[in-house]
Scaffold this motif. Structure first.
Motif, PDB file in Angstrom:
ATOM      1  N   PHE A  42      45.506  69.608 -24.266  1.00  0.00           N
ATOM      2  CA  PHE A  42      44.126  69.495 -24.936  1.00  0.00           C
ATOM      3  C   PHE A  42      43.347  69.214 -23.544  1.00  0.00           C
ATOM      4  O   PHE A  42      42.236  70.065 -23.497  1.00  0.00           O
ATOM      5  N   LEU A  43      43.025  68.948 -21.976  1.00  0.00           N
ATOM      6  CA  LEU A  43      42.744  69.264 -21.249  1.00  0.00           C
ATOM      7  C   LEU A  43      42.303  70.627 -20.983  1.00  0.00           C
ATOM      8  O   LEU A  43      40.742  71.486 -20.688  1.00  0.00           O
ATOM      9  N   PHE A  44      43.537  71.862 -20.698  1.00  0.00           N
ATOM     10  CA  PHE A  44      43.876  73.182 -20.488  1.00  0.00           C
ATOM     11  C   PHE A  44      42.931  73.840 -21.516  1.00  0.00           C
ATOM     12  O   PHE A  44      41.803  74.516 -21.277  1.00  0.00           O
ATOM     13  N   THR A  45      42.427  73.247 -23.102  1.00  0.00           N
ATOM     14  CA  THR A  45      41.531  73.668 -23.565  1.00  0.00           C
ATOM     15  C   THR A  45      40.566  73.924 -24.196  1.00  0.00           C
ATOM     16  O   THR A  45      39.579  75.036 -23.825  1.00  0.00           O
ATOM     17  N   GLY A  46      40.297  72.265 -22.590  1.00  0.00           N
ATOM     18  CA  GLY A  46      38.815  71.755 -22.983  1.00  0.00           C
ATOM     19  C   GLY A  46      38.175  72.587 -21.908  1.00  0.00           C
ATOM     20  O   GLY A  46      36.872  73.212 -21.745  1.00  0.00           O
ATOM     21  N   ALA A  47      39.113  72.993 -20.837  1.00  0.00           N
ATOM     22  CA  ALA A  47      38.630  73.613 -19.296  1.00  0.00           C
ATOM     23  C   ALA A  47      38.194  74.804 -19.517  1.00  0.00           C
ATOM     24  O   ALA A  47      37.390  75.949 -19.480  1.00  0.00           O
ATOM     25  N   LEU A  48      39.082  76.122 -20.830  1.00  0.00           N
ATOM     26  CA  LEU A  48      38.989  76.719 -21.438  1.00  0.00           C
ATOM     27  C   LEU A  48      37.320  77.566 -22.117  1.00  0.00           C
ATOM     28  O   LEU A  48      36.641  77.986 -21.931  1.00  0.00           O
ATOM     29  N   PHE A  49      37.160  76.485 -22.216  1.00  0.00           N
ATOM     30  CA  PHE A  49      36.110  75.819 -23.794  1.00  0.00           C
ATOM     31  C   PHE A  49      35.647  76.562 -21.907  1.00  0.00           C
ATOM     32  O   PHE A  49      33.827  77.017 -22.442  1.00  0.00           O
ATOM     33  N   LEU A  50      35.490  75.573 -21.646  1.00  0.00           N
ATOM     34  CA  LEU A  50      34.091  75.366 -20.562  1.00  0.00           C
ATOM     35  C   LEU A  50      33.908  76.564 -19.913  1.00  0.00           C
ATOM     36  O   LEU A  50      32.695  77.294 -19.178  1.00  0.00           O
ATOM     37  N   ILE A  51      35.355  77.314 -19.717  1.00  0.00           N
ATOM     38  CA  ILE A  51      34.465  78.479 -18.696  1.00  0.00           C
ATOM     39  C   ILE A  51      34.074  79.623 -19.747  1.00  0.00           C
ATOM     40  O   ILE A  51      33.007  80.355 -19.383  1.00  0.00           O
ATOM     41  N   TYR A  52      34.207  79.802 -21.049  1.00  0.00           N
ATOM     42  CA  TYR A  52      33.395  80.956 -22.172  1.00  0.00           C
ATOM     43  C   TYR A  52      32.015  79.613 -21.241  1.00  0.00           C
ATOM     44  O   TYR A  52      31.374  81.078 -21.755  1.00  0.00           O
ATOM     45  N   THR A  53      32.067  78.957 -21.464  1.00  0.00           N
ATOM     46  CA  THR A  53      30.707  78.301 -21.903  1.00  0.00           C
ATOM     47  C   THR A  53      29.598  78.896 -20.221  1.00  0.00           C
ATOM     48  O   THR A  53      28.832  79.104 -20.613  1.00  0.00           O
TER      49      THR A  53
END
Length: 228
Positions: free
Chosen positions: A194-205
């Motif tokens: 979930f930390l990895f998924t959150g990082a991907l969302f941050l990259i998109y943002t």
């Protein structure tokens, strides 16, 4: 562990697809809703007001489940009453795109309506006086200025829309949030996935902010007063 990360990256592409598809739906509905609320016709104004009020008042999750489950039941019931033996199943991808687009179309409606109201009415009246029709006035006068005024609100709506795509995991669409949940259940290591998924969302943002800020700077040229 590496294979799970690769699978989540593949699901990230699906997340991007849902986000972009929902954005197209939201922009179309937003423009239509803004036009209805500014039309001055009581029926259209009422429809636009009901749309924005109801959609902004119901939680996104409830709407998602209503479209996915209720929409399927409603369409099949309608076909049955029409004497057809065909059945319709709404795919999770289509349900996610339509629902998220429908939700954020209400927010885009208010963003576009506010942007149009920020344009001095005299500019449109001058265009009509020069013989421009309403479509030509919108394309050449209203739309360029509307984009400039709407971009700050549009950026906020887009960033929230990206995060809302995580909801489609609840209807079985295998985007990155769904896959992260599956990986965490299989490995009993939820934090890392979930930390990895959150990082991907941050990259998109971050990518979205960089691109949209450049677009905002382009449309803001010539609008700032020069300090002497």
């Amino acid at each position: 562990m590496q294979s799970y990360f690769l699978v989540i990256l593949q699901g990230a592409l699906l997340t991007v697809g849902v986000s972009l598809g929902a954005l197209v739906v939201a922009v179309i509905l937003g423009l239509a809703g803004a036009a209805a609320k500014l039309s001055g016709r009581p029926l259209l104004v009422a429809l636009g007001s009901v749309y924005t009020t109801i959609i902004r008042g119901i939680p996104d999750l409830v709407l998602m489940l209503l479209v996915f489950y209720g929409g399927t039941i409603g369409l099949n019931t309608l076909l049955e009453k029409m004497g057809s033996e065909a059945t319709i199943d709404i795919e999770p991808f289509a349900a996610g795109v339509i629902t998220i687009g429908f939700i954020y179309g209400a927010y885009m409606t208010e963003t576009f309506r506010g942007a149009i109201l920020s344009i001095p009415k005299g500019q449109m009246e001058a265009a009509w006086a020069f013989g421009m029709g309403r479509p030509q006035t919108f394309l050449r006068i209203t739309l360029p200025q509307m984009v400039r005024y709407a971009l700050p609100g549009f950026i906020n709506n887009w960033l929230v829309l990206i995060k809302s795509t995580a909801l489609v995991s609840l209807i079985g669409l295998q985007e990155m949030t769904y896959l992260a949940k599956q990986a965490s259940a299989a490995t009993r290591s939820p934090f890392i996935f979930f930390l990895f998924t959150g990082a991907l969302f941050l990259i998109y943002t971050w990518i979205s902010l960089v691109a949209l800020k450049k677009l905002n700077a382009r449309y803001s040229l010539g609008t700032k007063r020069v300090q002497l």
